[in-house]
Design a protein around this motif. Structure first.
Motif, short mmCIF file in Angstrom:
data_model
loop_
_atom_site.label_atom_id
_atom_site.label_comp_id
_atom_site.label_asym_id
_atom_site.label_seq_id
_atom_site.Cartn_x
_atom_site.Cartn_y
_atom_site.Cartn_z
N ILE A 81 5.30 5.57 1.99
CA ILE A 81 4.83 6.92 1.66
C ILE A 81 5.97 7.68 1.01
N SER A 139 -5.98 5.09 -1.55
CA SER A 139 -6.69 6.37 -1.52
C SER A 139 -7.07 6.86 -2.92
N ASN A 190 0.85 -1.20 0.00
CA ASN A 190 0.00 0.00 0.00
C ASN A 190 0.88 1.24 0.00
N ARG A 228 -6.51 10.53 4.52
CA ARG A 228 -6.32 9.26 3.80
C ARG A 228 -6.40 8.07 4.75
N GLU A 253 1.30 5.52 -0.69
CA GLU A 253 0.67 6.84 -0.74
C GLU A 253 1.71 7.88 -1.17
N VAL A 265 -0.85 1.25 5.79
CA VAL A 265 -0.03 1.81 4.71
C VAL A 265 1.40 1.30 4.88
N MET A 274 -2.77 13.45 5.24
CA MET A 274 -2.48 12.07 5.60
C MET A 274 -3.53 11.53 6.55
N TYR A 313 -7.96 3.38 5.30
CA TYR A 313 -7.19 2.39 6.05
C TYR A 313 -7.91 2.05 7.35
N LYS A 368 -5.11 8.52 -4.70
CA LYS A 368 -4.37 9.77 -4.91
C LYS A 368 -3.09 9.50 -5.70
N CYS A 399 -2.37 2.06 -4.57
CA CYS A 399 -2.69 3.29 -3.84
C CYS A 399 -4.16 3.26 -3.42
#
Length: 372
Positions: A251, A207, A170, A237, A172, A248, A234, A242, A209, A205
């Motif tokens: 990042i 989210s 995952n 998200r 971001e 996550v 954050m 989550y 985004k 991803c």
């Protein structure tokens, strides 16, 4: 320009600087003082803000270096306000500096005031952020900004062992301030490294985004590199996409200010030593380096501003004396009006394994300042 070529210094070729034009008759030496080149000349330095550690450090270091060369320096910080920076630069122009160094807040907002500088024969060096959409910029001194992002991307690849791990992880992504030309270079460098793993499905991803392409990088940009804006984004998200069972893993943060906000959001959401995600950064800010030592940030890209200041001071001195200005890149930085002759400095990846060697042994920080 090929993308990966930005990771290399362009060899050879210095550009010959024009001799500084004489002051106009209206701006007499009796009123404004000695405005000639060389020792004693006035140098204007305009930095975007004093509220971010790196800009405060940059401004003071550059002022000290120029004063050691014998120049008189007017240093101004613009509190991240474009109008204030324009006003401060205009005030500097009224004092007939030999050279103005500008760390721009908005790279496209300084054209008119810098055109005034050009009309007065005052040379302009863009400092770390490219000044866009004007011919009134003579040189650019910066780090290899594409390589900064590529180093962040490569760290993620290595940390997650993406070439061999099955995934998915995952992921971001965040990008820098939409009005900062450097932010695109940072994101593009990381994107070029990471996009094959996104396309293969190893990085996902939750989210959504994820920019459609490099050209869409501003859709995930954090205005003014704000750590509070990054924290809020954050948190949103994490709360929306989550849970306690869905975490996550990695990042992409383009700099340390944004990473600081992201880290605060992670801590508030219950992330700790056993599940802290891979988190990138840039600038080697003191608080972030301390977080690296504590395991709350994975890496930062160290751009030694002492080297940047030294190179900028050298370029100022060469310009003020009417000497040839040394550059090492005459291809990469097209500002929309011209390709600006540039000097690029290589950055360095810092993680827990080399904090001592790179930052403490070099005298940038003491061991106590970063928690060693």
């Amino acid at each position: 320009m090929s993308k990966m070529s930005r990771r290399l210094f362009i060899a050879g070729g210095a550009v010959t600087a024009a001799l500084l034009a004489a002051c106009t008759a209206e701006r007499t030496a009796d009123y404004y003082g000695d405005t000639g080149g060389g020792a004693g000349a006035l140098i204007g330095v305009s930095m975007p803000t004093k509220n971010l550690e790196r800009w405060s450090r940059d401004g003071e270091n550059l002022k000290r270096m120029l004063e050691e060369l014998g120049y008189t320096v007017e240093l101004q910080f613009a509190d991240n306000k474009v109008e204030q920076q324009n006003s401060q630069i205009q005030t500097m122009l009224n004092k007939s500096p030999a050279v103005i160094v500008v760390g721009a807040i908005d790279g496209s907002a300084l054209g008119p005031v810098l055109q005034s500088a050009a009309g007065l024969g005052i040379k302009v060096i863009a400092y770390d952020r490219l000044i866009r959409d004007t011919e009134a910029v003579d040189y650019y001194v910066t780090f290899d900004n594409y390589n900064v992002g590529a180093m962040q991307g490569q760290y993620i690849v290595d940390a997650l062992e993406l070439d061999t791990a099955s995934g998915p992880f995952n992921f971001e992504p965040f990008a820098g301030s939409p009005d900062d030309n450097n932010a695109r270079f940072f994101f593009e460098g990381a994107w070029d490294v990471l996009s094959p793993y996104i396309e293969s499905g190893k990085l996902v991803c939750p989210s959504g985004k994820l920019p459609a392409s490099v050209d869409d990088w501003q859709s995930i940009g954090i205005q003014a590199w704000s750590n509070t804006t990054a924290q809020a984004e954050m948190e949103n998200r994490l709360n929306s996409f989550y849970s306690t069972t869905k975490r996550v893993d990695v990042i992409l943060s383009p700099n340390d200010a944004i990473a600081l906000g992201i880290g605060q959001a992670l801590a508030s959401a219950g992330y700790g030593d056993d599940n802290w995600p891979v988190l990138t950064g840039q600038d080697a800010d003191q608080a972030n380096v301390a977080n690296i030592v504590k395991g709350r940030q994975s890496m930062t890209v160290f751009k030694d501003t002492r080297l940047l200041g030294e190179r900028c001071a050298t370029m100022v001195d060469q310009l003020a004396r009417g000497e040839e200005v040394e550059v090492n890149d005459t291809e990469s930085y097209d500002n929309g009006q011209l390709v600006v002759p540039s000097y690029l400095i290589d950055p360095v990846t810092v993680n827990a394994d080399n904090v001592q060697e790179v930052l403490v042994d070099s005298g940038y920080y003491t061991a106590a300042e970063v928690g060693l």
